[in-house]
Design a protein around this motif. Structure first.
Motif, PDB file in Angstrom:
ATOM      1  N   ALA A 187       0.806  -1.304   0.030  1.00  0.00           N
ATOM      2  CA  ALA A 187      -0.108   0.035  -0.123  1.00  0.00           C
ATOM      3  C   ALA A 187       0.970   1.258  -0.238  1.00  0.00           C
ATOM      4  O   ALA A 187       0.486   2.258  -0.852  1.00  0.00           O
ATOM      5  CB  ALA A 187      -0.903   0.008   1.199  1.00  0.00           C
ATOM      6  N   ARG A 247       0.926   3.876  -3.183  1.00  0.00           N
ATOM      7  CA  ARG A 247       0.677   5.155  -2.759  1.00  0.00           C
ATOM      8  C   ARG A 247       1.524   6.145  -3.216  1.00  0.00           C
ATOM      9  O   ARG A 247       1.387   7.229  -3.880  1.00  0.00           O
ATOM     10  CB  ARG A 247       0.545   5.436  -1.421  1.00  0.00           C
ATOM     11  N   THR A 287      -0.845   2.809  -8.436  1.00  0.00           N
ATOM     12  CA  THR A 287      -1.047   1.391  -8.463  1.00  0.00           C
ATOM     13  C   THR A 287      -0.831   0.519  -9.714  1.00  0.00           C
ATOM     14  O   THR A 287      -0.485  -0.577  -9.971  1.00  0.00           O
ATOM     15  CB  THR A 287      -2.606   1.104  -8.188  1.00  0.00           C
ATOM     16  N   SER A 297      -3.398   1.268   3.101  1.00  0.00           N
ATOM     17  CA  SER A 297      -3.959   2.387   2.054  1.00  0.00           C
ATOM     18  C   SER A 297      -4.619   3.523   2.980  1.00  0.00           C
ATOM     19  O   SER A 297      -4.583   4.658   2.680  1.00  0.00           O
ATOM     20  CB  SER A 297      -5.045   1.692   0.962  1.00  0.00           C
TER      21      SER A 297
END
Length: 333
Positions: A249, A253, A257, A312
């Motif tokens: 994640a 970030r 992605t 996330s």
């Protein structure tokens, strides 16, 4: 090996943190000193453990090819690697885990990869040495990354990849000059946080800084990695897969992605379903561990997904972060 490859100077960085691995550390250094392509030097970077540093200084005081250093940054594997990079003198910097031993031609295969000037990183194959003497019957090969080893699903041979795997990898010095060092705040801190992905983040950052760069894995560059008994249990498997989700994640970030999960999509949609099918087939055929392996794959996916969701949310809220600093280097050649 050509003259250019034979003359390529390689520094090997081994990050260490605990005296509990004393014999493993000595074995790792011995395996580097026995290479068919000699290392220019071995750098032992000690992670905030003065007693271990002093013991290693005494052990290698007569060895000019082994240097013992203190981690100059915050506690953790990434800062230790950055310390080694900054102090190294080779044109290529290779990394070996402190509980692993390299086969005799490990560095030779790395050097061969760098015959192509476009190649900026070369990784190898990491084979597990199970403390119990054999793989737990429930442990799927598709998840060998949980114990720091090469997993089923990676292509064989010498192939181009998005990222190399950190415990068995090498980079040209220019890689760090172009992209900076390993990110701190994302990787391991001894045994306290079984996180990962610091090499993934570095390789993606490197590919952005040098779009023409080629990263390879050569499965002939083999190391053998010890898996302690505590990591043969499902509790560690679950903890490590959750931590991987947290780490992924953070990477996604930072880099998006598309790049951050590029390889993972293929792994999740092709490799893992095939692994579940094999496990179920073995269960039907009454082969040991088939149902357990299928169940572990499903559990690993769900646990990693849970970690990714939590990571996330934390990343959006600014709760977790990492930083990248330039790596200052000395004289090399």
């Amino acid at each position: 090996m050509s003259g250019t490859e034979a003359s390529l100077t390689i520094s090997v960085v081994i990050c260490v943190y605990t005296e509990d691995r004393w014999e493993d550390i000595l074995a790792a250094v011995a395996s580097v000193r026995a290479q068919s392509h000699p290392a220019r030097e071995t750098l032992l970077v000690v992670d905030h453990n003065e007693a271990l540093r002093e013991r290693l200084l005494k052990e290698y005081k007569e060895r000019q090819d082994v240097r013992v250093l203190a981690n100059a940054g915050p506690r953790g594997l990434s800062a230790g690697r950055n310390t080694g990079i900054a102090a190294s003198r080779g044109k290529v910097i290779a990394f070996l885990d402190d509980d692993a031993v390299a086969e005799r031609d490990w560095l030779r295969h790395f050097a061969e990869g760098y015959a192509d000037p476009a190649v900026i990183a070369v990784g190898g194959r990491t084979v597990p040495i199970w403390a119990s003497g054999r793989r737990p019957v429930w442990f799927p090969e598709e998840f060998d990354w949980v114990v720091g080893c090469t997993y089923r699903g990676l292509p064989p041979g010498r192939v181009r990849v998005r990222n190399v795997l950190g415990g068995n990898a090498s980079f040209r010095r220019e890689a760090f000059e172009a992209a900076g060092g390993f990110a701190t705040g994302i990787g391991r801190d001894g045994d306290k946080r079984p996180l990962g992905c610091e090499e993934t983040e570095l390789c993606i950052r490197l590919s952005r800084a040098r779009p023409d760069a080629v990263l390879l894995i050569d499965d002939r560059a083999v190391i053998h990695h010890r898996v302690p008994e505590a990591r043969e249990h499902f509790a560690y498997f679950r903890t490590r897969t959750y931590a991987e989700g947290l780490s992924k994640a953070l990477v996604a970030r930072s880099v998006g992605t598309d790049k951050g999960l590029e390889s993972e999509r293929r792994y999740a949609t092709r490799v893992l379903p095939a692994g579940v099918a094999r496990g179920l087939r073995d269960a039907v055929l009454a082969r040991p561990g088939g149902a357990g392996r299928a169940g572990a794959i499903v559990a690993g996916v769900l646990t990693a997904a849970g970690g990714y969701v939590v990571g996330s949310v934390r990343a959006r809220r600014g709760g977790d972060s990492f930083s990248v600093a330039p790596v200052e280097g000395g004289a090399h050649g």
